[in-house]
Design a protein around this motif. Sequence first.
Motif, PDB file in Angstrom:
ATOM      1  N   SER A 137       0.815  -1.215   0.000  1.00 32.31           N
ATOM      2  CA  SER A 137       0.000   0.000   0.000  1.00 32.31           C
ATOM      3  C   SER A 137       0.850   1.267   0.000  1.00 32.31           C
ATOM      4  CB  SER A 137      -0.927   0.015   1.220  1.00 32.31           C
ATOM      5  OG  SER A 137      -0.165   0.010   2.426  1.00 32.31           O
ATOM      6  N   LEU A 138       2.097   1.160   0.452  1.00 32.54           N
ATOM      7  CA  LEU A 138       2.974   2.326   0.547  1.00 32.54           C
ATOM      8  C   LEU A 138       4.321   2.037  -0.106  1.00 32.54           C
ATOM      9  CD1 LEU A 138       2.391   3.382   4.272  1.00 32.54           C
ATOM     10  CD2 LEU A 138       1.481   4.542   2.249  1.00 32.54           C
ATOM     11  N   THR A 179      -1.188   3.212  -4.609  1.00 37.66           N
ATOM     12  CA  THR A 179      -2.334   3.067  -5.505  1.00 37.66           C
ATOM     13  C   THR A 179      -2.457   4.232  -6.482  1.00 37.66           C
ATOM     14  OG1 THR A 179      -3.820   4.125  -3.903  1.00 37.66           O
ATOM     15  CG2 THR A 179      -3.607   1.721  -3.817  1.00 37.66           C
ATOM     16  N   VAL A 208       2.431  11.129   0.424  1.00 41.20           N
ATOM     17  CA  VAL A 208       1.595  11.310   1.609  1.00 41.20           C
ATOM     18  C   VAL A 208       2.375  11.900   2.777  1.00 41.20           C
ATOM     19  CG1 VAL A 208       0.010   9.472   0.953  1.00 41.20           C
ATOM     20  CG2 VAL A 208       1.996   8.914   2.342  1.00 41.20           C
ATOM     21  N   ASP A 242       1.704   6.893  -1.670  1.00 41.10           N
ATOM     22  CA  ASP A 242       0.566   5.984  -1.801  1.00 41.10           C
ATOM     23  C   ASP A 242       0.780   5.141  -3.047  1.00 41.10           C
ATOM     24  OD1 ASP A 242      -1.992   4.867  -2.556  1.00 41.10           O
ATOM     25  OD2 ASP A 242      -2.930   6.250  -1.153  1.00 41.10           O
TER      26      ASP A 242
END
Length: 556
Positions: A369-370, A386, A391, A384
Amino acid sequence: MPAGVGCAGTTRRRQPCARSRLPPPPPKSTLAALRPLPRPQPAEASAHAHTLVWRFPWLRIRQPGSGSRTMKLRSLLLRYYPPGILLEYEKSGELKTKSIDLLDLSPGTDVNALVEEIQLAEPLITASRTDQVKLLIQRLQYKLGQHSSHKFYLFKVLRAHILPLTNVALNKSGSCFITGSYDRTCKLWDTASGEELHTLEGHRNVVYAIAFNNPYGDKIATGSFDKTCKLWSVETGKCYHTFRGHTAEIVCLSFNPQSTLVATGSMDTKAKLWDIQNGEEVCTLAVRGRVRRRASSAWPRTTLGLCFLPYGHSAEIISLSFDTSGNRIITGSFDSTVALWDAATGRKVDTLIGHCAEISSASFNWDCSLMLTSSMDKTCMLWDATNGKCVATLTGHDDEILDSCFDYTGKLIATASADGTARVFSAATRKCIAKLEGHEGEISKICFNPQGNRLLTGSADKTARLWDAQTGQCLQVLEGHTDEIFSCAFNYKGDIIITGGGGGRRRAPGFPMPIGIRVPKRNTHRHPPSPFPDSLTHHAAIREVGDSQLMLSVCR
């Protein structure tokens, strides 16, 4: 790494690479690392419930609730680091694997409630499996409740090559390790005995990038300044393939988790994917793609904040890795950008722009996810995975950041800097929770133990240090090297440390340096049985864990 650095010594005639028949790829049933899918909605999680309140939002089940009628569960396997349960199941006659990630499991988690939620989200976990799943979770909780307070003592020192080391790597179990060197060879070693098992010869220049195809550990890849990558058999030491196509030194490489591809990064600004089975190039990662620009970036402003680059990178690629699913690849470059690629097509997904100096490392967290990037601009950035957006920017260091990493669960981030300090950040809050001070030289390597409560650093001050990851307290100074340490690692169990140094990665070839391995003490009257380390180099030290200081063996 400067381009064009060669190997000292006399030139030798090119030796043809022995070509062996490559064994078939490992079965899919043994693959555990798959990218987690989004959490199922309550309607998808159970056909018998209309409304559900999820008590464990951190529960991640790979491929939840898909076609359970055609799938038959064969076995449940335990994974300690990071915590999880692997499901081996049969579908249409083919054996497959999916995983239940329990990254936030704690000793206080309500096991009964957690199992109920797992059963709602995963149809393969039927009522007949309830007790078995509860037992596995309780074993995980017991393991998580054990806090390491070991001290490490020197076990073995090895002298590996006639010229300085460049890199080291261990197989998953830690039963053996490999070393690359300026002497143009890679050597395979038995960790417990220190015996040299194979010398992998054939490269015509420095062997710089090396790796096992973990978790299988039956193949080795070596990348060289001779612009080639070679694939070797661990069992026989024979060369399967020589991958040719780069036009400059290969400085980084990585296997995908499925052990079907090798990715190589080069000073020629390109990364390439190679098929392990047939030895052919699959694709070159250098295609037109979308670029994200931050407001602070020096890149030109364009409509919607996007612009396009005709190629992947415009400078040397020095960092490369797959995510845990094997679906994506991240590359870091001296052009100060990081690129995200689709491994299936070779097309660029995103270019992450925000750093204003060379990239030193780039990696994914466990659940993909990161993404974490570190740079010579004294910052780390969290992205991020996705959408490619930044972030957080992690600041605080006064000099270049040379290394960074996630812990196994992705909760913590560690950074190592040329300012002689390391820092620990919370991935959730993005705040610094500990500052590690004590080294008298730059820190070039940092890593967490599997439990996530200890940090290991290697420094130019010729020492490695063990730290409490929460408080930043130095717990132990590991001494014995006669030159800077540029490699250090824990084994999978966290009870063995390997450190490596000798200057082979930063300076011209010099005198050979030793390798040391440090392992935990089990018996003060004999060598410990089969230690399992995780990464080492020229001067590597194996230390033992125990209550008394005991130096088991030192080879001078």
